[in-house]
Design an enzyme around this catalytic site. Structure first.
Site, PDB file in Angstrom:
ATOM      1  N   SER A 121       7.631  10.440  -0.138  1.00  0.00           N
ATOM      2  CA  SER A 121       7.888   9.131  -0.042  1.00  0.00           C
ATOM      3  C   SER A 121       9.746   9.785  -0.497  1.00  0.00           C
ATOM      4  O   SER A 121      10.356   9.149   0.157  1.00  0.00           O
ATOM      5  CB  SER A 121       7.648   7.718  -0.646  1.00  0.00           C
ATOM      6  OG  SER A 121       7.178   7.678  -2.084  1.00  0.00           O
ATOM      7  N   GLU A 132      -4.120   4.269   2.170  1.00  0.00           N
ATOM      8  CA  GLU A 132      -2.580   3.566   2.767  1.00  0.00           C
ATOM      9  C   GLU A 132      -3.203   2.831   4.206  1.00  0.00           C
ATOM     10  O   GLU A 132      -3.259   3.542   5.225  1.00  0.00           O
ATOM     11  CB  GLU A 132      -1.909   4.644   2.758  1.00  0.00           C
ATOM     12  CG  GLU A 132      -0.486   3.795   3.185  1.00  0.00           C
ATOM     13  CD  GLU A 132       0.600   4.810   3.130  1.00  0.00           C
ATOM     14  OE1 GLU A 132      -0.108   6.609   2.459  1.00  0.00           O
ATOM     15  OE2 GLU A 132       1.684   4.523   3.734  1.00  0.00           O
TER      16      GLU A 132
HETATM   17  O1  KIV Z   1       4.638   9.350  -1.158  1.00  0.00           O
HETATM   18  C1  KIV Z   1       3.853   7.703  -1.657  1.00  0.00           C
HETATM   19  O2  KIV Z   1       4.978   7.479  -2.590  1.00  0.00           O
HETATM   20  C2  KIV Z   1       2.549   7.687  -1.515  1.00  0.00           C
HETATM   21  C3  KIV Z   1       2.963   6.647  -2.122  1.00  0.00           C
HETATM   22  C4  KIV Z   1       2.994   5.135  -0.629  1.00  0.00           C
HETATM   23  C5  KIV Z   1       0.975   5.676  -1.873  1.00  0.00           C
HETATM   24  O3  KIV Z   1       1.895   8.163  -0.959  1.00  0.00           O
END
Ligand code: KIV
Length: 274
Positions: A50, A187
């Protein structure tokens, strides 16, 4: 400023044994100062892909590279002492073959010192997960809403809202457990399904937009701190840091323009050598 190596870092065993004892606490971290601040409160930190969107302003997580993930994981390891650190495998770094996954996941562990990797995928990734676990790479799986699959999923949609999706996700959950994953992120999963999967599995489920009944929770730390405007239902905003930053920068700009900064106390005097 950061690690002095006196505090024992959580191990996989420490995290695994929390199932049924108390909920696992986790957050994302991408930088050393953030990792340092979160360290005493969380059981594990995830260096999530992310960061592509949060730090680099990309439209999805698809564009981030393995090298970038490795550099951020090194920073999070330097900034933390106690939390177990998990690195997310970015899009394109593990799907081609189990050998490719091993090459890249072993780089993650070797170059960063993190204890585990996370990869998106359920039954389709089970063979790869097994291959990695048999070669000493602990794996956290990630099912339900998979941001790396945003194009095939047709957007960021909650998963498990009809019977077909529910059955497929239960199959995914069993498949990653059987393959040896120590944990699975759920998720954007309908609450009743997240509860059912958590009850059925022996491994730890980590929820994000899932259910309080999951074995643990994770959020993107910038989301829960309120860095950006958002109305995401699954995020509780514990602060409005974006507004605090905005106020401070506005004040700084005003001070500079008015020549109120730097003031006397921020400038150095002239000390002639005697
Ligand atoms: O990339 C990320 O931050 C994630 C989490 C939100 C589980 O995969």
């Amino acid at each position: 400023m950061y690690a002095d190596n006196k505090i024992r870092r959580n191990t996989l065993r420490d995290i695994i044994k929390l199932k049924g004892e108390r909920p696992v606490v986790s957050l994302t971290a991408y930088t050393a100062p953030m990792a340092s601040q979160l360290d005493q409160y969380v059981d594990f930190l995830l260096v999530g892909d992310s960061l592509a969107m949060v730090l680099y302003g990309m439209e999805s997580t698809i564009g981030v590279t393995l090298d970038t993930m490795i550099e951020h994981t090194k920073a999070v390891m330097r900034g933390s002492q106690k939390a177990l650190v998990v690195m997310d495998m970015p899009f394109g770094s593990f799907e081609e073959s189990k050998e490719q996954a091993f090459q890249n996941a072993s780089r993650a562990l070797r170059e960063t010192g993190c204890a585990a990797i996370k990869l998106e995928g359920g039954a389709a990734m089970a063979e790869t997960i097994k291959f990695l676990v048999e070669r000493n790479i602990p794996v956290m799986a990630h099912i339900g809403l998979r941001p790396q699959a945003v194009h095939v999923m047709g957007g960021y949609r909650t998963q498990g809202r009809n019977q077909e999706e529910r059955s497929l996700m239960i199959e995914d959950a069993y498949a990653v457990q059987a393959a040896g994953a120590f944990s699975v992120v759920l998720e954007g999963v309908a609450e009743t399904l997240a509860v059912e999967i958590t009850k059925k599995l022996d491994i730890i489920t980590i929820g994000i937009g899932a259910s309080a009944e999951c074995d643990g929770q994770i959020l993107v730390v910038e989301d829960m701190l309120g860095y950006f405007p958002s109305n995401a239902k699954f995020v509780k905003r514990y602060a409005e840091v974006g507004q605090i930053i905005d106020g401070a920068i506005k004040q700084y700009a005003g001070d500079v323009k008015a020549r109120d900064f730097p003031a006397k106390e921020h400038t150095y005097g002239f000390k002639p050598k005697s």
